[in-house]
Design an enzyme around this catalytic site. Sequence first.
Site, PDB file in Angstrom:
ATOM      1  N   ASP A  29      -8.719  -2.784  -6.993  1.00  0.00           N
ATOM      2  CA  ASP A  29      -8.118  -2.562  -5.680  1.00  0.00           C
ATOM      3  C   ASP A  29      -9.166  -2.017  -4.718  1.00  0.00           C
ATOM      4  O   ASP A  29      -9.724  -0.935  -4.915  1.00  0.00           O
ATOM      5  CB  ASP A  29      -6.953  -1.578  -5.815  1.00  0.00           C
ATOM      6  CG  ASP A  29      -6.191  -1.405  -4.521  1.00  0.00           C
ATOM      7  OD1 ASP A  29      -6.720  -0.736  -3.619  1.00  0.00           O
ATOM      8  OD2 ASP A  29      -5.071  -1.930  -4.412  1.00  0.00           O
ATOM      9  N   SER A  35       0.826  -1.210   0.000  1.00  0.00           N
ATOM     10  CA  SER A  35       0.000   0.000   0.000  1.00  0.00           C
ATOM     11  C   SER A  35       0.862   1.264   0.000  1.00  0.00           C
ATOM     12  O   SER A  35       1.663   1.455  -0.905  1.00  0.00           O
ATOM     13  CB  SER A  35      -0.979  -0.044   1.179  1.00  0.00           C
ATOM     14  OG  SER A  35      -1.971   0.941   1.022  1.00  0.00           O
ATOM     15  N   HIS A  45      -6.779  -5.747  -1.343  1.00  0.00           N
ATOM     16  CA  HIS A  45      -5.754  -4.718  -1.172  1.00  0.00           C
ATOM     17  C   HIS A  45      -4.652  -5.295  -0.302  1.00  0.00           C
ATOM     18  O   HIS A  45      -4.871  -5.590   0.869  1.00  0.00           O
ATOM     19  CB  HIS A  45      -6.352  -3.473  -0.510  1.00  0.00           C
ATOM     20  CG  HIS A  45      -5.383  -2.329  -0.373  1.00  0.00           C
ATOM     21  ND1 HIS A  45      -4.968  -1.588  -1.456  1.00  0.00           N
ATOM     22  CD2 HIS A  45      -4.764  -1.799   0.711  1.00  0.00           C
ATOM     23  CE1 HIS A  45      -4.130  -0.643  -1.035  1.00  0.00           C
ATOM     24  NE2 HIS A  45      -3.982  -0.761   0.275  1.00  0.00           N
TER      25      HIS A  45
END
Length: 395
Positions: free
Chosen positions: A273, A177, A340
């Site tokens: 995502d 991330s 994610h």
Amino acid sequence: MMAASRPWLAFAAAAVVLSFVAVAAAGQADVDMVFLKSAVAKGAVCLDGSPPVYHFSPGSGSGANNWLVHMEGGGWCRNADECSVRKGNFRGSSKFMRPLSFSGLLGGSQKANPDFYNWNRVKIRYCDGSSFTGDVEAVETATNLHYRGFRVWRAVIDDLLAKGMNKAQNALLSGCSAGGLAAILHCDGFRDLLPATAKVKCFSDAGFFLDGKDISGNNYVRTFYKNVVNLHGSAINLPVSCTSKQSPEMCFFPQYVVPTLRTPLFILNAAYDAWQIKNVLAPSTADPKKTWNQCKLDIKSCSSSQLSVLQNFRKDFMAALPKPGQYPSLGMFIDSCYAHCQSGSQDTWFADDSPSIQKTQIGKAVGDWFYDRRVSQLIDCAYPCNPTCKNREDD
């Protein structure tokens, strides 16, 4: 703090807790924490002025001179109010950090992580809110906020070099991330600090944030990144290969940075995502009537019109990716999951029922690419075609 901004501050917190519970249940041992107190004198500190932290599991055997450095994710803060909130938790202060276990890419089992299990494995904790790019000398008097993310990154890397990484034979810089974005932004800089003879590559998990419009037609994320870059003084620490051509905030978008990299990169990302759909495509500011709430919670709850928007998001995402034929050293695993971060948990990294494309799991694809067994450039078909997906968020 406005409710709309909260996901950017702590979107991974719940996932971290769930991941911690899962690995604890599996009986895995906690990995030692290194509080880098010597870095404080250099001004390399978290938002609240506390020392940086990393977790370190030393390598052994054939992996003794190999290094895997992974950067934690956790959003960004764009103003003093948001950064002040982070000071009260582990996203802005090492005072709140606790031991954790390694799994997935960082796992220590040969069966579960055959290519990296015996490497020196490091997880750099994220407590600056700028993807490790900030460097402002002045400290805000009223808030006592320190915007020093780049100094934190460099202090940890220097400590690892002194621990033996300066003799690395193989090295992989990775992140999830906001940490996945950092792995791209710091990729060439990391390469330059290591021996010229070392094989050095970078791996970004869920860090390919798209420069796209939200459902109301606004460039919400562009404005957000501009505020982050300005607050943290990030411009000087972004790749010059990008900032020489783009305004600094645009260099928070990997689509403008990746084509300029000198170091081999692997991009792992869900084409849908989950975090980007919640906060880039359909942020609460663009959906005041909350018509997207159920869809954002569960892709199976999306209406036909919402699914059409998601398919267009995927098209835009695919168009933003570098073209494999132009970058032969580029690795990619772009699945059609609603997820994610997929490298941090064993069941999504390398297990019998892990997400796969062309019968290849993520861990296998990344290992093949790193060791040049095969350059994996795997692109999934459109949702809902992949039955191996685990549609959830991890960190």
